[in-house]
Design a protein around this motif. Sequence first.
Motif, short mmCIF file in Angstrom:
data_model
loop_
_atom_site.label_atom_id
_atom_site.label_comp_id
_atom_site.label_asym_id
_atom_site.label_seq_id
_atom_site.Cartn_x
_atom_site.Cartn_y
_atom_site.Cartn_z
N VAL A 148 0.83 -1.20 0.00
CA VAL A 148 0.00 0.00 0.00
C VAL A 148 0.87 1.25 0.00
O VAL A 148 0.56 2.25 -0.67
N GLU A 149 1.99 1.21 0.74
CA GLU A 149 2.92 2.35 0.77
C GLU A 149 3.46 2.63 -0.62
O GLU A 149 3.61 3.78 -1.02
N ARG A 150 3.78 1.58 -1.37
CA ARG A 150 4.36 1.76 -2.72
C ARG A 150 3.33 2.31 -3.70
O ARG A 150 3.67 3.08 -4.59
N TYR A 151 2.08 1.90 -3.54
CA TYR A 151 1.05 2.28 -4.52
C TYR A 151 -0.16 2.87 -3.79
O TYR A 151 -1.20 2.23 -3.67
N GLY B 224 -3.88 -4.17 -12.18
CA GLY B 224 -2.55 -4.76 -12.13
C GLY B 224 -2.60 -6.27 -12.01
O GLY B 224 -3.67 -6.89 -12.03
N LYS B 225 -1.40 -6.87 -11.91
CA LYS B 225 -1.29 -8.32 -11.73
C LYS B 225 -1.28 -8.61 -10.23
O LYS B 225 -0.40 -8.15 -9.49
N ILE B 226 -2.27 -9.37 -9.78
CA ILE B 226 -2.48 -9.65 -8.36
C ILE B 226 -2.11 -11.10 -8.07
O ILE B 226 -2.56 -12.02 -8.78
N THR B 227 -1.29 -11.32 -7.06
CA THR B 227 -0.94 -12.67 -6.63
C THR B 227 -1.67 -12.98 -5.33
O THR B 227 -1.51 -12.26 -4.33
N LEU B 228 -2.51 -14.04 -5.34
CA LEU B 228 -3.35 -14.38 -4.20
C LEU B 228 -2.92 -15.71 -3.58
O LEU B 228 -2.49 -16.64 -4.27
N ALA B 229 -3.08 -15.78 -2.24
CA ALA B 229 -2.86 -17.03 -1.50
C ALA B 229 -3.86 -17.07 -0.36
O ALA B 229 -4.58 -16.09 -0.10
N MET B 230 -3.91 -18.21 0.35
CA MET B 230 -4.82 -18.35 1.49
C MET B 230 -4.01 -18.45 2.78
O MET B 230 -3.10 -19.26 2.89
N LEU B 231 -4.34 -17.61 3.76
CA LEU B 231 -3.70 -17.65 5.07
C LEU B 231 -4.24 -18.82 5.89
O LEU B 231 -5.34 -19.33 5.61
N PRO B 232 -3.49 -19.25 6.91
CA PRO B 232 -3.96 -20.37 7.75
C PRO B 232 -5.32 -20.14 8.39
O PRO B 232 -6.06 -21.10 8.64
N ASP B 233 -5.67 -18.85 8.63
CA ASP B 233 -6.96 -18.59 9.26
C ASP B 233 -8.11 -18.53 8.25
O ASP B 233 -9.25 -18.18 8.60
N PHE C 193 1.71 -7.44 -5.87
CA PHE C 193 0.90 -6.64 -6.79
C PHE C 193 1.82 -5.86 -7.72
O PHE C 193 2.79 -5.24 -7.28
N GLU C 194 1.52 -5.92 -9.02
CA GLU C 194 2.29 -5.19 -10.03
C GLU C 194 1.33 -4.32 -10.84
O GLU C 194 0.53 -4.83 -11.60
N PRO C 195 1.39 -3.00 -10.65
CA PRO C 195 0.44 -2.12 -11.36
C PRO C 195 0.75 -2.03 -12.84
O PRO C 195 1.89 -2.20 -13.26
#
Length: 519
Positions: free
Chosen positions: A133-136, A146-155, A163-165
């Motif tokens: 968020v600081e970068r963009y 942009g290109k979004i990379t998603l994963a699932m957290l343990p919770d 994220f690449e804008p």
Amino acid sequence: MNSWEATTYNNDLVREVFGNLCIDKTRLPSSGLSSIGVPSFVAEWLLDKIVPGSGTLTSIELEKIDSFIKKAFPRKDDRNEIIFDLTQGEIRKLIALMQVRIKLEQGGKVIPEPLAQIPVLNLTECSIATDIVERYKILLRQGIWGKITLAMLPDGKVEVMDFEPFQCSQVDLQGYAECREKFNTQQWRDLIFCSMGFNPQHPSYQQEAKTWILARLLPLVEANYHVIELAPKGTGKSFFFENISSKVTLISGGKVTPAQLFINGRTKEVGLLGRHEVVVLDEVQSLTFDNPEEMIGPLKNYLASGRYNRSGFADISSDCGLVMLATALPAIMQYSFSYCLSPNIAFSFEDVPHSCRKCCNIELDDQLEPRNEDNLIANLPKFFAETALLDRLSGIIPGWKIPKFQKEMIASQVGLKMDFFGEVLLSLRQDNRFRFYVEQHTKFAKNVTIRDQNAILKSASGFLKILYPHLELTLMDYERDCLEPACKLRQAIRNSLYYLDEEFRQFLVEKFMWRQSKY
């Protein structure tokens, strides 16, 4: 070079001057990207990365694009499949618009984490690292593609890992001005026209039509620029605004709420006027408000001062422009299609019953010109007839002078990439040299009010930024290309005010002497 003679479009010159900042506009229509809702400022960026080149896409290039679309662009019904893959430990990469919001808890003791939203998948509370968020920080405003990379957290929470804008973020206005010096005025006008997505060499786009299409750029280059366009369906008025930048948002007809436009009193989220550079209200003839007073009061304040408040919050300042688009001619179009099913049947305007000549906002004469050009807003919603609101607008774009958009009117030349073009236009807002120029080279007669003067100077400054960003022009160039169209835009407002309110009749209705330049 400021020659006004008509010229042949020079693709080689555009490539030579702008290099990788330009693109062959024939690439996009055949790509299929527009049909899946990808705006031009994203699509052109992708085409240049995946299948760089010129000319219509080949079958091999189309296969490459098709494969990329299936893999990278999610549809709304892909949500469950993507979430399932994430639960199985997979990492998914996709291309979409993403926004970030901070959810404040009243009396909360813990600083809240930012939450990412991916509208196409209806994901509203994805975890995202603060360093992204600081970068963009544009993510905190209107969001960014942009290109979004998603994963699932343990919770079980979805996380944005990376994220690449896609959008251009830095613009060299001095370099842009130096590029302008390589073109004559007509060449540059056509380049801007092509970059908007229109074919400058189509015979229907005469000089006047081009001027009013270019006027659609004014809210981007001028801060707090507010305008109405009255145009037939199919002239491309919303097409441009939907495709230029994520910093421009379009609302199509229906109901608009104060929470949507100004600030949400429940969530405390700033509305569209506070987050975007331009807000476009499409089909304003069908706009409705639950509580008009609650909407019109803050709106008038905002149009006058660039500030608004609501629900007890402190004033919010914004330089967002407001564009209102109204449709003309639907009745005659419907009538002509109903009664002239064969292209061989001659059709005359006189064949149309008088009741069909009047559409939702403009009644036409035999030449398809407004019957009452001096009061163009007569049949728009009642709030437009409030002179305190109308007087705060810079002008009315005469969209009936713009031909209907057809397939062959799509740009087929080399123009500026839409993401770069949009950022250049918005960056020009901050350059005060253009306002100084128009103030130094324009004087007004006594019958011109302060609001008239400010509106004309703002429009003239905008045309100057669009056509002469290098500020090298003659006074004849300035009067013809900047001041005269600026006056025509405001004259339409003044004429309507004259008929709506006796207060404005002291100024008379004839054209004002406001086109005198200092030599």
